[in-house]
Write an enzyme that holds these catalytic residues in place. Structure first.
Site, short mmCIF file in Angstrom:
data_model
loop_
_atom_site.label_atom_id
_atom_site.label_comp_id
_atom_site.label_asym_id
_atom_site.label_seq_id
_atom_site.Cartn_x
_atom_site.Cartn_y
_atom_site.Cartn_z
N CYS A 1 0.44 -0.92 0.29
CA CYS A 1 -0.02 0.20 0.04
C CYS A 1 0.44 0.83 0.32
O CYS A 1 1.97 1.54 0.81
CB CYS A 1 -0.84 0.05 1.01
SG CYS A 1 -1.81 1.39 1.37
N GLY A 2 0.42 1.97 -0.92
CA GLY A 2 1.70 3.18 -0.97
C GLY A 2 1.05 4.32 0.41
O GLY A 2 2.30 4.69 0.63
N HIS A 3 -0.08 4.55 0.61
CA HIS A 3 -0.16 5.50 1.25
C HIS A 3 0.72 5.01 3.06
O HIS A 3 0.73 5.28 3.45
CB HIS A 3 -2.07 5.37 1.78
CG HIS A 3 -2.35 5.89 0.57
ND1 HIS A 3 -2.43 7.36 0.67
CD2 HIS A 3 -3.72 4.91 0.00
CE1 HIS A 3 -3.12 7.69 -0.37
NE2 HIS A 3 -3.98 7.06 -0.63
N CYS A 4 0.01 3.27 2.71
CA CYS A 4 1.64 2.55 4.28
C CYS A 4 2.91 3.39 4.58
O CYS A 4 2.86 3.01 5.11
CB CYS A 4 0.41 1.13 4.48
SG CYS A 4 -0.90 1.02 4.56
#
Length: 461
Positions: free
Chosen positions: A54-57
């Site tokens: 996950c990019g946001h993670c």
């Protein structure tokens, strides 16, 4: 050998059941095997459910680690933790994780949704607010008669004119609301609630009695009024102004003298019905000290002067006393009141036995014929006085009578007070008097001497 094997098996058992909690950059790494242990060990914990892809993670990870290290450095009780939701699928399902990252805040095992930002400072600030929330929740657990609520809604802030992080008590009397402005602390918040959840002037009744007697404010200013005579409408408003000045220090209480159940209260303060309205001060502690104003007229100025003098320690304790009957010494049992007690009881030429009684006490009523017979028996002894005093309407600085009857012998020469705790019979009272208040000890010593005499001496064997 079997003993060693047993210990070894126990150690192995705990090694298996207590899963190790690893950390990465000060962030706890949780799994299905150790999450329960982590929750038990940490009262306050922010948990991130993430996916490695996950990019946001990935963007959150360095900020999350930075926040975890800072919280650790300042000794915060809040810990940061993370769960790889792609591996720990069961945990993700249990927490209804539908997107990444999902953050949950655990407060003593109860999970709520995280609503803060994703920068380190924002996470820290939100967690510090949670430190305040934990105090709020701890007080909530201790108070069971008020509704508690927590909000992070800007709409709520705007509607009620409050700032984020403030604690406000809303009520339907007096000011309508009170803001808590002290350092957030369990005891301070509890005191705030106890003080401001009560009206400025509290009317004494079955619903308020427990809060009045059970609260931490033990000094009460009491105004005894008559509802039938319209005193409440006349006086309550003028009482409120001085009540504001001493809020948190003195409770201001009204008592309706028309209630039959309140007659005992009037008796306790020595107030007659024709003296109402009246005011008194008392400290609801062990000795129940009472104070009476010099100015009896109820005005805001007189109340302020009276309570101020008490707070500054300038008031002398008020003790009740009856008028001395003209025939107080006519009968074998003499009558004592507050004004003649010291003269009679502390006469160093005489032993004085005093019964402190209450007219409503059944045990006292049963004692009357026995005590009268005792007075008759010793009426001719010049060095002895048998006396009684109604302790509900006569008080003494020296004695705090808390049970009835209480019987005390004041010994001649020393004025030593010896409490009688034997059987209430004419024979036992007589022994107590004849042995100068020490008959029990004397009897025990005599018995020990008799027992010693029965033991053969060495030279008799």
């Amino acid at each position: 050998m079997k003993y060693f094997a047993l210990i070894f098996s126990i150690i192995c058992f705990f090694a298996v059941t207590l899963a190790k909690i690893e950390t990465e950059d000060a962030v706890l790494v949780l799994t299905k095997d150790n999450i329960e242990e982590a929750v038990e060990q940490n009262d306050y914990m922010l948990v991130e459910f993430y996916a490695p892809w996950c990019g946001h993670c990935k963007n959150l990870a360095p900020e999350y680690a930075k926040a975890a290290k800072k919280l650790q450095e300042i000794g915060s009780a809040v810990k940061l933790a993370k769960v790889d939701a792609t591996v720990e699928t069961t945990l993700a399902e249990q927490h209804k994780v539908r997107a990444y990252p999902t953050l949950k805040f655990y407060s003593k095992g109860v999970a709520t949704q995280y609503s803060g930002g994703r920068k380190a400072d924002e996470i820290i600030n939100w967690d510090m607010k949670s430190e305040g929330a934990k105090v709020f929740l701890e007080v909530w657990r201790a108070v069971d008669d008020h509704i508690f609520a927590i909000s992070s809604s800007d709409e709520v802030f705007n509607e009620y004119g409050v700032e984020d992080g403030k604690i406000v008590l809303f009520k339907k009397f007096d000011e309508g609301r009170n803001e808590f402005n002290e350092e957030l602390d369990v005891d301070k918040l509890l005191n705030f609630i106890l003080i401001y959840s009560l009206p400025l002037v509290v009317d004494f009744n079955p619903d308020t009695a427990q809060k009045l007697f059970g609260g931490y404010i033990k000094t009460h200013f009491l105004v005894i009024l008559s509802k039938e005579a319209g005193h409440y409408e006349e006086y309550v408003e003028m009482i409120k102004e001085p009540a504001k000045k001493f809020r948190g220090e003195v409770l201001f209480v009204t008592i309706n003298a028309d209630e039959a159940d309140h007659e005992r209260i009037l008796e306790f303060f020595g107030i007659k019905k024709n003296e109402v309205p009246a005011m008194r001060l008392t400290k609801f502690e062990r000795d129940m000290a009472k104070y009476k104003p010099e100015k009896s007229e109820i005005t805001s100025e007189n109340i302020l002067e009276f309570v101020t003098a008490f707070v500054e320690g300038k008031l002398k304790r008020h003790v009740l006393t009856q008028d001395l009957p003209e025939d107080w010494d006519k009968n074998p049992v003499k009558i004592l009141v507050g004004t003649n007690f010291h003269e009679v009881a502390f006469d160093k030429k005489k032993n004085v036995l005093v019964e402190f009684y209450a007219p409503w006490c059944t045990h006292c009523s049963n004692l009357v014929p026995i005590y009268d017979a005792l007075g008759e028996k010793y009426k001719d002894r010049e060095d002895l006085v048998i006396a009684k005093m109604d302790a509900t309407v006569n008080e003494l600085e020296e004695e705090r009578i808390s049970s009835f009857p209480t019987i005390i012998l004041y010994k001649k020469e020393t004025n030593e007070a010896v409490i009688y705790d034997g059987e209430r019979t004419l024979e036992e009272f007589s022994k107590f008097i004849d042995f100068d208040g020490v008959y029990r000890e004397a009897a025990e010593e005599a018995q020990e001497e008799d027992e010693d005499d029965d033991v053969p001496r060495k030279d008799e064997l």
